[in-house]
Design an enzyme around this catalytic site. Sequence first.
Site, PDB file in Angstrom:
ATOM      1  CG  HIS A  58       8.286  13.378   2.991  1.00  0.00           C
ATOM      2  ND1 HIS A  58       9.312  12.124   4.176  1.00  0.00           N
ATOM      3  CD2 HIS A  58       7.373  12.540   3.359  1.00  0.00           C
ATOM      4  CE1 HIS A  58       8.312  11.873   4.869  1.00  0.00           C
ATOM      5  NE2 HIS A  58       7.007  11.799   4.391  1.00  0.00           N
ATOM      6  CG  HIS A  73       4.023  14.265   0.947  1.00  0.00           C
ATOM      7  ND1 HIS A  73       4.495  13.599   0.008  1.00  0.00           N
ATOM      8  CD2 HIS A  73       3.791  13.636   1.704  1.00  0.00           C
ATOM      9  CE1 HIS A  73       5.137  12.600   0.351  1.00  0.00           C
ATOM     10  NE2 HIS A  73       4.536  12.323   1.532  1.00  0.00           N
TER      11      HIS A  73
END
Length: 151
Positions: A58, A73
């Site tokens: 992620h 992110h």
Amino acid sequence: MSTEVGSPVAGLTAALSDVPDPVFSQAMVGPGLAVKPSGGEGDAVAPVAGKVVTLHPHAFVVAADDGGAVLVHLGIDTVKLKGEGFTLHVAKGDVVEAGQKIITWNPTEIEAQGYSSICPVVALEAAAESLADLREDTQVLAGEHLFRLEA
């Protein structure tokens, strides 16, 4: 010395203060911009050329040759997905070019699972004054200019 930082995903740029997470919205990890990704499956690409120093399904960090490091992110709280829905295309330690495919993911699926798909793009350990030419509230394609990091 300056480093051009490109968008890791296609979408609409936004201020970090728009990110629904205080660590990012209050610039605790560093200054930058966020990108609200266009829907559907797509690739997150390297924002700068350099070495992949951190890699999670992620999120990832690329350290540029000049020493600046950029965190990407993919969504907020997406660590809770434990990698599901993310496909990695590089390994930690790999040297990458700006615009190189790092992770394939689907922002629409992330949102369907109740998470925000917004992508903070943060210059780690940088002062807010070191960012220039920020493109807020602009549609960008993956790899297009987001901001410049002045060393």
